[in-house]
Structure formats: structure tokens, C-alpha cells
Write a protein that holds these residues in place. Structure first.
Motif, PDB file in Angstrom:
ATOM      1  N   GLY A  38       1.090  -8.516  15.572  1.00 50.59           N
ATOM      2  CA  GLY A  38       2.261  -9.038  14.868  1.00 50.59           C
ATOM      3  C   GLY A  38       2.199  -8.869  13.368  1.00 50.59           C
ATOM      4  N   LEU A  39       0.992  -8.580  12.842  1.00 54.37           N
ATOM      5  CA  LEU A  39       0.831  -8.328  11.409  1.00 54.37           C
ATOM      6  C   LEU A  39       0.714  -6.826  11.192  1.00 54.37           C
ATOM      7  CD1 LEU A  39       0.283  -9.240   8.467  1.00 54.37           C
ATOM      8  CD2 LEU A  39      -2.148  -9.348   9.070  1.00 54.37           C
ATOM      9  N   SER A  40       1.631  -6.264  10.451  1.00 58.53           N
ATOM     10  CA  SER A  40       1.608  -4.824  10.215  1.00 58.53           C
ATOM     11  C   SER A  40       0.508  -4.454   9.230  1.00 58.53           C
ATOM     12  CB  SER A  40       2.955  -4.354   9.665  1.00 58.53           C
ATOM     13  OG  SER A  40       2.868  -3.001   9.231  1.00 58.53           O
ATOM     14  N   PRO A  41      -0.389  -3.537   9.600  1.00 56.08           N
ATOM     15  CA  PRO A  41      -1.415  -3.091   8.650  1.00 56.08           C
ATOM     16  C   PRO A  41      -0.808  -2.358   7.463  1.00 56.08           C
ATOM     17  CG  PRO A  41      -1.414  -1.701  10.611  1.00 56.08           C
ATOM     18  CD  PRO A  41      -0.515  -2.855  10.914  1.00 56.08           C
ATOM     19  N   TYR A  42       0.358  -1.747   7.679  1.00 60.61           N
ATOM     20  CA  TYR A  42       1.022  -1.042   6.584  1.00 60.61           C
ATOM     21  C   TYR A  42       1.554  -2.023   5.542  1.00 60.61           C
ATOM     22  CZ  TYR A  42       0.807   2.772   9.928  1.00 60.61           C
ATOM     23  OH  TYR A  42       0.373   3.710  10.837  1.00 60.61           O
ATOM     24  N   LEU A  43       1.952  -3.214   5.992  1.00 60.79           N
ATOM     25  CA  LEU A  43       2.425  -4.240   5.069  1.00 60.79           C
ATOM     26  C   LEU A  43       1.347  -4.572   4.042  1.00 60.79           C
ATOM     27  CD1 LEU A  43       4.268  -6.710   4.180  1.00 60.79           C
ATOM     28  CD2 LEU A  43       3.015  -8.015   5.917  1.00 60.79           C
ATOM     29  N   VAL A  44       0.163  -4.944   4.518  1.00 60.18           N
ATOM     30  CA  VAL A  44      -0.885  -5.386   3.593  1.00 60.18           C
ATOM     31  C   VAL A  44      -1.476  -4.217   2.805  1.00 60.18           C
ATOM     32  CG1 VAL A  44      -1.510  -7.548   4.685  1.00 60.18           C
ATOM     33  CG2 VAL A  44      -2.442  -5.435   5.609  1.00 60.18           C
ATOM     34  N   LEU A  45      -1.456  -3.018   3.379  1.00 59.01           N
ATOM     35  CA  LEU A  45      -1.959  -1.858   2.636  1.00 59.01           C
ATOM     36  C   LEU A  45      -1.020  -1.496   1.491  1.00 59.01           C
ATOM     37  CD1 LEU A  45      -4.110   0.327   2.350  1.00 59.01           C
ATOM     38  CD2 LEU A  45      -2.784   1.753   3.923  1.00 59.01           C
ATOM     39  N   ILE A  46       0.280  -1.510   1.767  1.00 61.94           N
ATOM     40  CA  ILE A  46       1.261  -1.221   0.719  1.00 61.94           C
ATOM     41  C   ILE A  46       1.234  -2.309  -0.349  1.00 61.94           C
ATOM     42  CG2 ILE A  46       3.734  -0.980   0.223  1.00 61.94           C
ATOM     43  CD1 ILE A  46       4.028   0.288   3.007  1.00 61.94           C
ATOM     44  N   TRP A  47       1.062  -3.566   0.075  1.00 61.82           N
ATOM     45  CA  TRP A  47       0.953  -4.651  -0.897  1.00 61.82           C
ATOM     46  C   TRP A  47      -0.285  -4.487  -1.766  1.00 61.82           C
ATOM     47  CZ3 TRP A  47       2.473  -9.872   1.870  1.00 61.82           C
ATOM     48  CH2 TRP A  47       3.867  -9.898   2.025  1.00 61.82           C
ATOM     49  N   ALA A  48      -1.374  -4.001  -1.177  1.00 58.40           N
ATOM     50  CA  ALA A  48      -2.573  -3.746  -1.980  1.00 58.40           C
ATOM     51  C   ALA A  48      -2.272  -2.723  -3.070  1.00 58.40           C
ATOM     52  CB  ALA A  48      -3.713  -3.251  -1.086  1.00 58.40           C
ATOM     53  N   GLY A  49      -1.534  -1.683  -2.700  1.00 65.00           N
ATOM     54  CA  GLY A  49      -1.141  -0.676  -3.684  1.00 65.00           C
ATOM     55  C   GLY A  49      -0.229  -1.239  -4.756  1.00 65.00           C
ATOM     56  N   SER A  50       0.665  -2.140  -4.370  1.00 63.19           N
ATOM     57  CA  SER A  50       1.583  -2.736  -5.353  1.00 63.19           C
ATOM     58  C   SER A  50       0.797  -3.563  -6.371  1.00 63.19           C
ATOM     59  CB  SER A  50       2.620  -3.614  -4.657  1.00 63.19           C
ATOM     60  OG  SER A  50       2.057  -4.837  -4.192  1.00 63.19           O
ATOM     61  N   GLY A  51      -0.296  -4.191  -5.917  1.00 67.43           N
ATOM     62  CA  GLY A  51      -1.115  -4.976  -6.825  1.00 67.43           C
ATOM     63  C   GLY A  51      -1.764  -4.123  -7.897  1.00 67.43           C
ATOM     64  N   VAL A  52      -2.129  -2.895  -7.533  1.00 64.54           N
ATOM     65  CA  VAL A  52      -2.730  -1.977  -8.502  1.00 64.54           C
ATOM     66  C   VAL A  52      -1.719  -1.612  -9.581  1.00 64.54           C
ATOM     67  CG1 VAL A  52      -3.816   0.274  -8.826  1.00 64.54           C
ATOM     68  CG2 VAL A  52      -4.330  -1.069  -6.780  1.00 64.54           C
ATOM     69  N   PHE A  53      -0.505  -1.305  -9.177  1.00 62.70           N
ATOM     70  CA  PHE A  53       0.540  -0.949 -10.142  1.00 62.70           C
ATOM     71  C   PHE A  53       0.863  -2.129 -11.061  1.00 62.70           C
ATOM     72  CE2 PHE A  53       1.136   2.612  -7.326  1.00 62.70           C
ATOM     73  CZ  PHE A  53       1.614   3.614  -8.154  1.00 62.70           C
ATOM     74  N   LEU A  54       0.946  -3.338 -10.470  1.00 61.70           N
ATOM     75  CA  LEU A  54       1.227  -4.511 -11.299  1.00 61.70           C
ATOM     76  C   LEU A  54       0.045  -4.829 -12.211  1.00 61.70           C
ATOM     77  CD1 LEU A  54       3.182  -6.739 -12.057  1.00 61.70           C
ATOM     78  CD2 LEU A  54       2.293  -8.119 -10.160  1.00 61.70           C
ATOM     79  N   GLY A  55      -1.156  -4.510 -11.749  1.00 60.94           N
ATOM     80  CA  GLY A  55      -2.335  -4.717 -12.581  1.00 60.94           C
ATOM     81  C   GLY A  55      -2.295  -3.878 -13.839  1.00 60.94           C
ATOM     82  N   VAL A  56      -1.965  -2.610 -13.688  1.00 59.29           N
ATOM     83  CA  VAL A  56      -1.835  -1.718 -14.845  1.00 59.29           C
ATOM     84  C   VAL A  56      -0.755  -2.236 -15.788  1.00 59.29           C
ATOM     85  CG1 VAL A  56      -1.216   0.609 -15.609  1.00 59.29           C
ATOM     86  CG2 VAL A  56      -2.633   0.302 -13.562  1.00 59.29           C
ATOM     87  N   TYR A  57       0.372  -2.612 -15.215  1.00 62.89           N
ATOM     88  CA  TYR A  57       1.499  -3.112 -16.017  1.00 62.89           C
ATOM     89  C   TYR A  57       1.095  -4.364 -16.801  1.00 62.89           C
ATOM     90  CZ  TYR A  57       6.226  -4.730 -17.084  1.00 62.89           C
ATOM     91  OH  TYR A  57       7.357  -5.160 -17.736  1.00 62.89           O
ATOM     92  N   SER A  58       0.401  -5.282 -16.136  1.00 61.16           N
ATOM     93  CA  SER A  58       0.028  -6.541 -16.767  1.00 61.16           C
ATOM     94  C   SER A  58      -0.967  -6.339 -17.905  1.00 61.16           C
ATOM     95  CB  SER A  58      -0.574  -7.496 -15.720  1.00 61.16           C
ATOM     96  OG  SER A  58       0.347  -7.747 -14.681  1.00 61.16           O
TER      97      SER A  58
END
Length: 205
Positions: A38-58
């Protein structure tokens, strides 16, 4: 509203604490039940990638320390959750998981540091397009990550495998982080959109 660094840091710290522990209920639930159905592995993997982009921005935007740590913790815990998906649903060995996760973290970290040094000079000279790209990409990835999860919900005809405390704490992290931006010298619209998406996505399923 006048800048208030104390309020900015206080609210940012509360948001950081929420996002530090937000995925722990989900990780615990997966560990306790020994399943990630019921938990999509793609959900958490894509979210991990989004954290990297927000990290650079921050970092380039020179946010307060709590807001800088948030996306990096979020990305790391998202990757842990993804590893659980591989272990419980795809029967990966622990050795393979360790190798893949450490390699992925190294790639994420290298990308993070490299991009900060790449776009910081142009940002300081007045060119904001580079840093804006990273902020916008974070929002795009946060939204895109929901698509495979919606597929899981459609497939099962119900929401399963998702920890309710995880979603609530995630929402609180977004709320407090968003409020901390109000007390910055200059309100950051791109970061506000990213934090707002965190709040909105909780109610979409």
C-alpha cells in the motif's frame, strides 16, 4: 510584517523537529508489520529527491539552520522508507540495501554540495534563475510523488500501509515551516509553495 529572527528560528525549529520524526511512525509501522503493501516505493524515492533540491535551495538562500536541516533529514528518512519497500516487498538482501542506500546517499550528498557551489556565485551576483529552478523542482517532485501513491490507493480501493501519525506530523512540519517564512526579512514565495504542498498533500487522498 517586520523581520523577527527569534520567531523565524523558533517556528523553523519546531518544523524541523516535526520533519525529523515524521517518517519514524511510517518506518516503525513497516518494521512492525513486516510489510510495505500500500506504500508506493516511488513515492518515498521521489520525495527523497525533492529533499535534495530543497536542500540546495535552502542553503543558497541562507535560510535559518532548522530550515536547512529539514530537507536533508526528510530525504534521508525517505530513503530509509524506500529501503524498507525493497526489503519487505522485493526481498532485497540487507547487503544489497546497504550498498544501494550508501551509494544513493553519496550521490545525493555530492549533488547537493556541487550544486550549492555551482549556483551560489551567480545568485550572489543577482542571477536568481538557478536557485529558483531548484525551488520549483522541489515543488514539482513533491506533487509528482503523489501520483504513484494514488495508483496504490486505486489498486487497493482503500488507503493501506500509510501511517496516520506520519501524515499528521508531516502536515505540522509544513505548517510551522511555512509560518517561519512570514518572519523572514523577505517572504520566500517558492519555499512557501513547497511547504504548502506538504500540508495540502495530507488531505488529498
Amino acid at each position: 510584517m517586520p523581520a523577527n529572527y527569534a520567531a523565524e528560528n523558533a517556528l523553523g525549529t519546531i518544523g524541523a523537529v516535526c520533519w525529523t520524526i515524521q517518517l519514524i511512525p511510517q518506518i516503525y509501522k513497516s518494521w512492525h508489520t513486516k510489510t510495505t503493501e500500500g506504500l508506493s516505493p516511488y513515492l518515498v524515492l521521489i520525495w527523497a529527491g525533492s529533499g535534495v533540491f530543497l536542500g540546495v535551495y535552502s542553503i543558497v538562500q541562507e535560510f535559518n539552520i532548522p530550515l536547512i536541516t529539514q530537507p536533508h533529514i526528510f530525504a534521508t528518512l525517505s530513503l530509509v522508507s524506500w529501503c524498507q519497500c525493497q526489503y519487505y516487498s522485493r526481498d532485497w538482501s540487507l547487503k544489497k540495501i546497504w550498498i544501494v542506500s550508501i551509494t544513493t546517499l553519496a550521490i545525493f550528498g555530492g549533488f547537493d554540495v556541487g550544486m550549492v557551489f555551482a549556483i551560489r556565485p551567480s545568485y550572489r551576483s543577482g542571477n536568481t534563475r538557478g536557485v529558483q529552478f531548484f525551488g520549483i523542482m522541489c515543488s514539482v517532485l513533491l506533487a509528482a510523488g503523489l501520483l504513484p501513491q494514488y495508483h496504490e490507493i486505486y489498486k487497493h480501493k482503500e488507503v493501506i500501509g500509510i501511517s496516520i501519525p506520519f501524515m499528521l506530523i508531516d502536515c505540522l512540519g509544513g505548517v510551522f515551516s511555512l509560518l517561519s517564512l512570514v518572519f523572514r526579512p523577505e517572504f520566500d514565495t517558492i519555499a512557501a509553495v513547497a511547504y504548502s504542498l506538504v500540508v495540502v498533500r495530507v488531505f488529498l487522498p
